[in-house]
Design a protein around this motif. Structure first.
Motif, PDB file in Angstrom:
ATOM      1  N   VAL A 171       1.002  -0.950   0.145  1.00  0.00           N
ATOM      2  CA  VAL A 171       0.167   0.043   0.016  1.00  0.00           C
ATOM      3  C   VAL A 171       0.899   1.121  -0.079  1.00  0.00           C
ATOM      4  O   VAL A 171       1.893   1.271   0.532  1.00  0.00           O
ATOM      5  N   GLU A 172       0.469   2.294  -0.379  1.00  0.00           N
ATOM      6  CA  GLU A 172       1.307   3.654  -0.623  1.00  0.00           C
ATOM      7  C   GLU A 172       0.507   4.650  -0.661  1.00  0.00           C
ATOM      8  O   GLU A 172      -0.656   4.665  -1.236  1.00  0.00           O
ATOM      9  N   GLY A 173       0.974   6.004  -0.261  1.00  0.00           N
ATOM     10  CA  GLY A 173       0.290   7.223  -0.632  1.00  0.00           C
ATOM     11  C   GLY A 173       1.470   8.225  -0.594  1.00  0.00           C
ATOM     12  O   GLY A 173       2.659   8.302   0.147  1.00  0.00           O
ATOM     13  N   VAL A 174       0.889   9.456  -0.875  1.00  0.00           N
ATOM     14  CA  VAL A 174       2.079  10.573  -0.869  1.00  0.00           C
ATOM     15  C   VAL A 174       1.536  11.721  -0.198  1.00  0.00           C
ATOM     16  O   VAL A 174       0.216  11.859  -0.159  1.00  0.00           O
ATOM     17  N   VAL A 175       2.172  12.192   0.747  1.00  0.00           N
ATOM     18  CA  VAL A 175       1.725  13.570   1.696  1.00  0.00           C
ATOM     19  C   VAL A 175       2.910  14.418   1.889  1.00  0.00           C
ATOM     20  O   VAL A 175       4.133  14.170   1.751  1.00  0.00           O
ATOM     21  N   THR A 176       2.565  15.588   1.991  1.00  0.00           N
ATOM     22  CA  THR A 176       3.146  16.721   2.123  1.00  0.00           C
ATOM     23  C   THR A 176       2.928  17.476   3.549  1.00  0.00           C
ATOM     24  O   THR A 176       1.683  17.660   3.705  1.00  0.00           O
ATOM     25  N   LEU A 177       3.892  17.349   4.315  1.00  0.00           N
ATOM     26  CA  LEU A 177       3.611  17.900   5.744  1.00  0.00           C
ATOM     27  C   LEU A 177       4.213  19.235   5.836  1.00  0.00           C
ATOM     28  O   LEU A 177       5.243  19.877   5.240  1.00  0.00           O
ATOM     29  N   SER A 178       3.364  19.909   6.940  1.00  0.00           N
ATOM     30  CA  SER A 178       3.930  21.226   7.164  1.00  0.00           C
ATOM     31  C   SER A 178       4.230  21.680   8.539  1.00  0.00           C
ATOM     32  O   SER A 178       4.341  20.586   9.437  1.00  0.00           O
ATOM     33  N   LEU A 179       4.215  23.030   8.953  1.00  0.00           N
ATOM     34  CA  LEU A 179       4.595  23.135  10.244  1.00  0.00           C
ATOM     35  C   LEU A 179       4.251  22.390  11.486  1.00  0.00           C
ATOM     36  O   LEU A 179       4.656  21.947  12.446  1.00  0.00           O
ATOM     37  N   PRO A 180       2.783  21.956  11.576  1.00  0.00           N
ATOM     38  CA  PRO A 180       2.389  21.333  12.664  1.00  0.00           C
ATOM     39  C   PRO A 180       3.006  19.974  12.999  1.00  0.00           C
ATOM     40  O   PRO A 180       2.973  19.371  14.193  1.00  0.00           O
ATOM     41  N   LEU A 202       3.962   5.722   9.583  1.00  0.00           N
ATOM     42  CA  LEU A 202       4.252   4.330   9.226  1.00  0.00           C
ATOM     43  C   LEU A 202       3.488   3.236  10.006  1.00  0.00           C
ATOM     44  O   LEU A 202       3.087   2.171   9.601  1.00  0.00           O
ATOM     45  N   ASP A 203       3.390   3.510  11.495  1.00  0.00           N
ATOM     46  CA  ASP A 203       2.466   2.449  12.331  1.00  0.00           C
ATOM     47  C   ASP A 203       1.117   2.124  11.409  1.00  0.00           C
ATOM     48  O   ASP A 203       0.793   1.166  11.405  1.00  0.00           O
ATOM     49  N   HIS A 204       0.576   3.379  11.184  1.00  0.00           N
ATOM     50  CA  HIS A 204      -0.680   3.159  10.657  1.00  0.00           C
ATOM     51  C   HIS A 204      -0.766   2.658   9.412  1.00  0.00           C
ATOM     52  O   HIS A 204      -1.666   1.626   8.961  1.00  0.00           O
ATOM     53  N   THR A 205       0.342   3.101   8.286  1.00  0.00           N
ATOM     54  CA  THR A 205       0.387   2.434   7.054  1.00  0.00           C
ATOM     55  C   THR A 205       0.548   0.789   6.826  1.00  0.00           C
ATOM     56  O   THR A 205      -0.169   0.124   6.321  1.00  0.00           O
ATOM     57  N   LEU A 206       1.159   0.455   8.189  1.00  0.00           N
ATOM     58  CA  LEU A 206       1.479  -0.962   8.052  1.00  0.00           C
ATOM     59  C   LEU A 206       0.336  -1.747   8.370  1.00  0.00           C
ATOM     60  O   LEU A 206       0.113  -2.835   7.909  1.00  0.00           O
ATOM     61  N   GLY A 207      -0.522  -1.004   9.431  1.00  0.00           N
ATOM     62  CA  GLY A 207      -1.963  -1.645   9.672  1.00  0.00           C
ATOM     63  C   GLY A 207      -2.856  -1.819   8.410  1.00  0.00           C
ATOM     64  O   GLY A 207      -3.622  -2.875   8.224  1.00  0.00           O
ATOM     65  N   VAL A 208      -2.649  -0.653   7.536  1.00  0.00           N
ATOM     66  CA  VAL A 208      -3.401  -0.817   6.239  1.00  0.00           C
ATOM     67  C   VAL A 208      -2.947  -1.865   5.566  1.00  0.00           C
ATOM     68  O   VAL A 208      -3.732  -2.455   4.572  1.00  0.00           O
ATOM     69  N   ALA A 209      -1.673  -2.060   5.479  1.00  0.00           N
ATOM     70  CA  ALA A 209      -1.011  -3.024   4.602  1.00  0.00           C
ATOM     71  C   ALA A 209      -1.355  -4.366   5.107  1.00  0.00           C
ATOM     72  O   ALA A 209      -1.566  -5.263   4.111  1.00  0.00           O
ATOM     73  N   ASN A 210      -1.134  -4.815   6.348  1.00  0.00           N
ATOM     74  CA  ASN A 210      -2.004  -6.050   6.550  1.00  0.00           C
ATOM     75  C   ASN A 210      -3.381  -6.211   6.208  1.00  0.00           C
ATOM     76  O   ASN A 210      -3.491  -7.260   5.646  1.00  0.00           O
ATOM     77  N   ALA A 211      -4.224  -5.486   6.441  1.00  0.00           N
ATOM     78  CA  ALA A 211      -5.619  -5.538   5.819  1.00  0.00           C
ATOM     79  C   ALA A 211      -5.594  -5.991   4.477  1.00  0.00           C
ATOM     80  O   ALA A 211      -6.500  -6.703   4.053  1.00  0.00           O
ATOM     81  N   TRP A 212      -4.736  -5.105   3.792  1.00  0.00           N
ATOM     82  CA  TRP A 212      -4.588  -5.064   2.147  1.00  0.00           C
ATOM     83  C   TRP A 212      -4.344  -6.756   1.904  1.00  0.00           C
ATOM     84  O   TRP A 212      -4.809  -7.269   0.915  1.00  0.00           O
TER      85      TRP A 212
END
Lengths: 218, 218
Positions: free
Chosen positions: B114-123, B140-150
């Motif tokens: 699974v993959e996604g693109v994000v641009t992060l700012s000051l917060p 990363l923790d959240h993305t790995l959970g989604v990868a497991n579900a996939w």
């Protein structure tokens, strides 16, 4: 965290219980950020059908427009953040000026560790009614950086190893602790955990930091 | 992440590129949360002296009051969150309804990740101009959970081991990836990383999840 060691309080020099994160100053920006934090939380809690969300959106966009109108270029803003202001005011864990931060308030203890108590709510949720595992990692990573500074060290995180022992509850006070364990050349090992009020460890962490202030051996 | 495996799309069954996080629906709550996200960011960027922060505070508190007035009891709200609504709408990483979430939008790939693109700012800032190490761990923790579900698996995070290779920049597109590597009895090993647009790995992760749907051997 990269601390300015010339001004950061350290164990042995500073009194037990000294606040290492910036104190609430009730300044306009702190108050506005606290109000924004309430909005973030309330948006997750409110009844999707009952609240007048169209008007809420208009008002929030109006506020954002106004704040952005007075925003300097990001490069200039970064200079102010890191020179003119307290470095712990804007981070996503302890920063009172960052609405993403709970914020966690950490104190230094004469025994050598740093600690803080925080109660997390819906924005930090992972499993139903519990803290997101990644949020625990975020709180611990930051706390370990503060623990290093309290021990008079500074380094960049190289490895962060988090262990999840049991689900971490939302809506009740959690104690977050960190302590520098060993310094071996440029390598700093720091540990920490998150516990419920009865002392049960929910999450523990061990991290390796690399001190950038010590020259490499040659 | 605990996915509902009866409805969650999985590799092989669902098409390449399917969005695994909830799609932008432009509903009132999504729009209000997007506006709140702008406020959170603008509060960190605005000139502390120039903006009328007293009025901003009053208006934000007024919005929070109104939203809280329409908020059910937390126990009831939790039921709605986890039954009546999409489970990916409110988490602190991909949740469009959570102003703390960037939000990250993840798609499933037929190759298995699974993959996604994000641009992060000051917060999300840690070191000056760079992403907070704990925020990278959270994404990363959240993305790995989604990868497991996939991959058709579901488990609770037991260990999260994050390696920081180089500072992760704010203000430029980052690709976050996750992939289930092995399943050994109840143990699931999942890996992931965060890269800049040129493919440079800034942060990598390996995590152990424990599948709660498989009975313990006896």
């Amino acid at each position: 965290m990269t601390a300015d060691l010339t001004t950061h309080p350290t164990v042995g020099e500073a009194p037990d219980g000294i606040v290492l994160t910036t104190l609430p100053r009730d300044e306009p920006i702190d108050a506005a950020t606290a109000a924004a934090r309430r909005v973030v939380d309330a948006l997750l809690r409110t009844d999707r059908g009952a609240a007048d969300l169209i008007r809420v959106t208009e008002v929030l966009d109006g506020i954002a427009d106004q704040l952005e109108e007075h925003a300097p270029e990001v490069a200039d803003r970064l200079l102010d953040m890191w020179k003119g202001e307290g470095v712990t005011g804007h981070d996503p864990v302890t920063g009172r000026e960052n609405a993403i931060a709970p914020p966690l308030r950490l104190v230094g203890r004469s025994e050598g560790h740093v600690e803080g108590v925080v109660t997390l709510s819906l924005p930090y949720q992972g499993p139903p009614g519990h803290v997101h595992g990644g949020v625990s990692a975020l709180l611990l990573d930051h706390t370990l950086g503060v623990a290093n500074a309290w021990a008079g060290q500074s380094g960049a995180t190289a490895q962060l190893n988090v262990r999840y022992h049991r689900p971490t509850p939302l809506f009740e006070p959690l104690t977050v602790r960190g302590r520098l364990e060993t310094v071996d050349g440029r390598k700093i090992t720091t540990v920490g955990d998150i516990r419920t009020a009865d002392g049960t460890v929910c999450v523990s962490v061990e991290a390796l930091f690399v001190d950038r202030t010590v020259p490499r051996p040659r």
